[in-house]
Design a protein around this motif. Sequence first.
Motif, PDB file in Angstrom:
ATOM      1  N   GLN A   1      67.313  19.828 -35.455  1.00 50.40           N
ATOM      2  CA  GLN A   1      67.564  18.498 -34.900  1.00 50.40           C
ATOM      3  C   GLN A   1      68.989  18.393 -34.377  1.00 50.40           C
ATOM      4  O   GLN A   1      69.242  17.841 -33.302  1.00 50.40           O
ATOM      5  N   HIS A   2      69.923  18.936 -35.144  1.00 53.80           N
ATOM      6  CA  HIS A   2      71.330  18.908 -34.754  1.00 53.80           C
ATOM      7  C   HIS A   2      71.526  19.676 -33.439  1.00 53.80           C
ATOM      8  O   HIS A   2      72.223  19.227 -32.522  1.00 53.80           O
ATOM      9  N   ILE A   3      70.871  20.819 -33.356  1.00 53.33           N
ATOM     10  CA  ILE A   3      70.978  21.648 -32.145  1.00 53.33           C
ATOM     11  C   ILE A   3      70.422  20.896 -30.930  1.00 53.33           C
ATOM     12  O   ILE A   3      71.021  20.904 -29.851  1.00 53.33           O
ATOM     13  N   LEU A   4      69.310  20.220 -31.116  1.00 56.23           N
ATOM     14  CA  LEU A   4      68.718  19.491 -29.978  1.00 56.23           C
ATOM     15  C   LEU A   4      69.661  18.395 -29.489  1.00 56.23           C
ATOM     16  O   LEU A   4      69.766  18.141 -28.289  1.00 56.23           O
ATOM     17  N   GLY A   5      70.360  17.764 -30.432  1.00 57.36           N
ATOM     18  CA  GLY A   5      71.331  16.737 -30.047  1.00 57.36           C
ATOM     19  C   GLY A   5      72.483  17.333 -29.247  1.00 57.36           C
ATOM     20  O   GLY A   5      72.894  16.784 -28.217  1.00 57.36           O
ATOM     21  N   LEU A   6      72.997  18.453 -29.717  1.00 59.61           N
ATOM     22  CA  LEU A   6      74.095  19.115 -28.999  1.00 59.61           C
ATOM     23  C   LEU A   6      73.626  19.558 -27.607  1.00 59.61           C
ATOM     24  O   LEU A   6      74.364  19.433 -26.620  1.00 59.61           O
ATOM     25  N   ARG A   7      72.410  20.037 -27.540  1.00 54.89           N
ATOM     26  CA  ARG A   7      71.904  20.497 -26.240  1.00 54.89           C
ATOM     27  C   ARG A   7      71.759  19.364 -25.236  1.00 54.89           C
ATOM     28  O   ARG A   7      71.892  19.583 -24.031  1.00 54.89           O
ATOM     29  N   GLU A   8      71.482  18.165 -25.725  1.00 55.18           N
ATOM     30  CA  GLU A   8      71.387  17.039 -24.784  1.00 55.18           C
ATOM     31  C   GLU A   8      72.695  16.849 -24.030  1.00 55.18           C
ATOM     32  O   GLU A   8      72.712  16.637 -22.826  1.00 55.18           O
ATOM     33  N   ARG A   9      73.804  16.902 -24.787  1.00 54.94           N
ATOM     34  CA  ARG A   9      75.102  16.744 -24.128  1.00 54.94           C
ATOM     35  C   ARG A   9      75.390  17.953 -23.231  1.00 54.94           C
ATOM     36  O   ARG A   9      75.931  17.802 -22.135  1.00 54.94           O
TER      37      ARG A   9
END
Lengths: 109, 109
Positions: free
Chosen positions: A32-40
């Motif tokens: 989940q954390h990775i997906l958030g970082l990838r959005e940015r």
Amino acid sequence: MAAEVAAEVAQQPAEANGAEPETGTSAPDASQHILGLRERINEIDRELIALWQERAALSQQVGRTRMASGGTRLVLSREREILDRFREALGADGTQLALLLLRAGRGPL
Amino acid sequence: MAAEVAAEVAQQPAEANGAEPETGTSAPDASQHILGLRERINEIDRELIALWQERAALSQQVGRTRMASGGTRLVLSREREILDRFREALGADGTQLALLLLRAGRGPL
């Protein structure tokens, strides 16, 4: 390339089926954390592409303006200034990036 | 490099003396127009550098998060997605740019 892609798709069936993007971890929190970082990161990539295109157009306009007025095709001191700027900020990657930018700014020769 | 720089400085005394930036044309209108375009280019370069640095930091954070949770070091499908994105938008230059970005995002190996 097609074979390489096919091999990878076989390894990652979830993504190939249009399911959640592959994050490379099976831990839900990390994923989940990775997906958030990838959005940015995706947002940054869109900005980088837009800036790249704007910069190339402006730089080609500089060249056309200069040549139309009887000036030189390139200004080496300006190119060196740009190389220095990127190298100072980003190190060796900056030099490579600046070389790409300068080439794009010269337009089709 | 020093000799090259010295030779160029000798060709462009105005700039070396801290006078107006060299625009490569002696036509005042064209020169003024070029300086205006360069202002925006300089602004774009500052944005590109800031985005580059932010992206590299985020991407390295993705890698650390993934490895700390027992995941893989890289996710090839994600790298391919980024290569495709830049190539589709910017052509061959986009591929080169994406390769640099991916390398910066992996951080020190």
